[in-house]
Design a protein around this motif. Structure first.
Motif, PDB file in Angstrom:
ATOM      1  N   SER A   1       2.366  -7.640   0.110  1.00 46.26           N
ATOM      2  CA  SER A   1       1.888  -8.309   1.325  1.00 46.26           C
ATOM      3  C   SER A   1       2.552  -7.730   2.567  1.00 46.26           C
ATOM      4  O   SER A   1       1.896  -7.496   3.586  1.00 46.26           O
ATOM      5  CB  SER A   1       2.167  -9.811   1.251  1.00 46.26           C
ATOM      6  OG  SER A   1       1.466 -10.402   0.183  1.00 46.26           O
TER       7      SER A   1
ATOM      8  N   ALA B   1       1.094  -4.284   3.250  1.00 50.08           N
ATOM      9  CA  ALA B   1      -0.260  -4.405   3.805  1.00 50.08           C
ATOM     10  C   ALA B   1      -0.199  -4.794   5.282  1.00 50.08           C
ATOM     11  O   ALA B   1      -0.931  -4.235   6.108  1.00 50.08           O
ATOM     12  CB  ALA B   1      -1.064  -5.436   3.013  1.00 50.08           C
ATOM     13  N   ALA B   2       0.677  -5.722   5.623  1.00 50.60           N
ATOM     14  CA  ALA B   2       0.821  -6.137   7.022  1.00 50.60           C
ATOM     15  C   ALA B   2       1.353  -4.980   7.860  1.00 50.60           C
ATOM     16  O   ALA B   2       0.891  -4.752   8.986  1.00 50.60           O
ATOM     17  CB  ALA B   2       1.748  -7.353   7.122  1.00 50.60           C
TER      18      ALA B   2
ATOM     19  N   ASP C   1       0.945  -1.793   7.197  1.00 44.22           N
ATOM     20  CA  ASP C   1      -0.155  -0.833   7.319  1.00 44.22           C
ATOM     21  C   ASP C   1      -1.096  -1.218   8.454  1.00 44.22           C
ATOM     22  O   ASP C   1      -1.523  -0.369   9.233  1.00 44.22           O
ATOM     23  CB  ASP C   1      -0.949  -0.741   6.011  1.00 44.22           C
ATOM     24  CG  ASP C   1      -0.251   0.080   4.952  1.00 44.22           C
ATOM     25  OD1 ASP C   1       0.761   0.754   5.270  1.00 44.22           O
ATOM     26  OD2 ASP C   1      -0.703   0.047   3.788  1.00 44.22           O
ATOM     27  N   GLU C   2      -1.419  -2.499   8.555  1.00 45.89           N
ATOM     28  CA  GLU C   2      -2.311  -2.969   9.618  1.00 45.89           C
ATOM     29  C   GLU C   2      -1.666  -2.766  10.984  1.00 45.89           C
ATOM     30  O   GLU C   2      -2.324  -2.339  11.935  1.00 45.89           O
ATOM     31  CB  GLU C   2      -2.667  -4.438   9.407  1.00 45.89           C
ATOM     32  CG  GLU C   2      -3.613  -4.670   8.252  1.00 45.89           C
ATOM     33  CD  GLU C   2      -3.966  -6.135   8.075  1.00 45.89           C
ATOM     34  OE1 GLU C   2      -3.867  -6.904   9.051  1.00 45.89           O
ATOM     35  OE2 GLU C   2      -4.351  -6.504   6.952  1.00 45.89           O
ATOM     36  N   THR C   3      -0.385  -3.057  11.080  1.00 43.84           N
ATOM     37  CA  THR C   3       0.325  -2.892  12.353  1.00 43.84           C
ATOM     38  C   THR C   3       0.377  -1.425  12.747  1.00 43.84           C
ATOM     39  O   THR C   3       0.110  -1.076  13.901  1.00 43.84           O
ATOM     40  CB  THR C   3       1.763  -3.453  12.244  1.00 43.84           C
ATOM     41  OG1 THR C   3       1.676  -4.835  11.920  1.00 43.84           O
ATOM     42  CG2 THR C   3       2.521  -3.281  13.538  1.00 43.84           C
TER      43      THR C   3
ATOM     44  N   ALA D   1      -1.643   0.957  11.775  1.00 44.38           N
ATOM     45  CA  ALA D   1      -3.000   1.399  12.100  1.00 44.38           C
ATOM     46  C   ALA D   1      -3.371   0.980  13.522  1.00 44.38           C
ATOM     47  O   ALA D   1      -3.914   1.782  14.290  1.00 44.38           O
ATOM     48  CB  ALA D   1      -3.997   0.827  11.097  1.00 44.38           C
ATOM     49  N   ALA D   2      -3.056  -0.247  13.881  1.00 41.73           N
ATOM     50  CA  ALA D   2      -3.365  -0.722  15.239  1.00 41.73           C
ATOM     51  C   ALA D   2      -2.576   0.074  16.276  1.00 41.73           C
ATOM     52  O   ALA D   2      -3.120   0.453  17.325  1.00 41.73           O
ATOM     53  CB  ALA D   2      -3.048  -2.219  15.359  1.00 41.73           C
ATOM     54  N   ASP D   3      -1.311   0.351  15.976  1.00 39.84           N
ATOM     55  CA  ASP D   3      -0.494   1.141  16.902  1.00 39.84           C
ATOM     56  C   ASP D   3      -1.026   2.558  17.038  1.00 39.84           C
ATOM     57  O   ASP D   3      -1.040   3.127  18.137  1.00 39.84           O
ATOM     58  CB  ASP D   3       0.968   1.170  16.444  1.00 39.84           C
ATOM     59  CG  ASP D   3       1.681  -0.159  16.623  1.00 39.84           C
ATOM     60  OD1 ASP D   3       1.133  -1.039  17.335  1.00 39.84           O
ATOM     61  OD2 ASP D   3       2.770  -0.325  16.047  1.00 39.84           O
TER      62      ASP D   3
END
Length: 75
Positions: free
Chosen positions: A19, A22-23, A25-27, A29-31
């Motif tokens: 988890s 995954a979080a 990775d999302e951060t 990707a957004a950056d």
């Protein structure tokens, strides 16, 4: 019993790590998207600063496409 408890604890730790990754990775990707957009904005600004006449055809094309859409509405 101890091995089963350790196995359950390990599974819980691994689930928590999945988890967290995954979080992360999302951060990331957004950056990366924000960075790419900032770089693109700067590249466009630099190009416009050095080639102001390059904007005219782009604006003309955008206006023509808007006029075309207004004359031929589609759903």
């Amino acid at each position: 019993a101890t091995a089963l408890r350790h196995n359950q604890q390990f599974s819980q730790i691994m689930s928590g790590m999945k988890s967290a990754v995954a979080a992360l990775d999302e951060t990331v990707a957004a950056d990366l998207i924000e960075l790419a957009l900032a770089l693109a904005r700067q590249a466009v600004r630099t190009h416009i600063d050095t080639h102001a006449d390059a904007v005219v055809p782009v604006v003309r094309e955008a206006l023509n496409s808007m006029i075309g859409i207004a004359q031929h509405p589609r759903l």
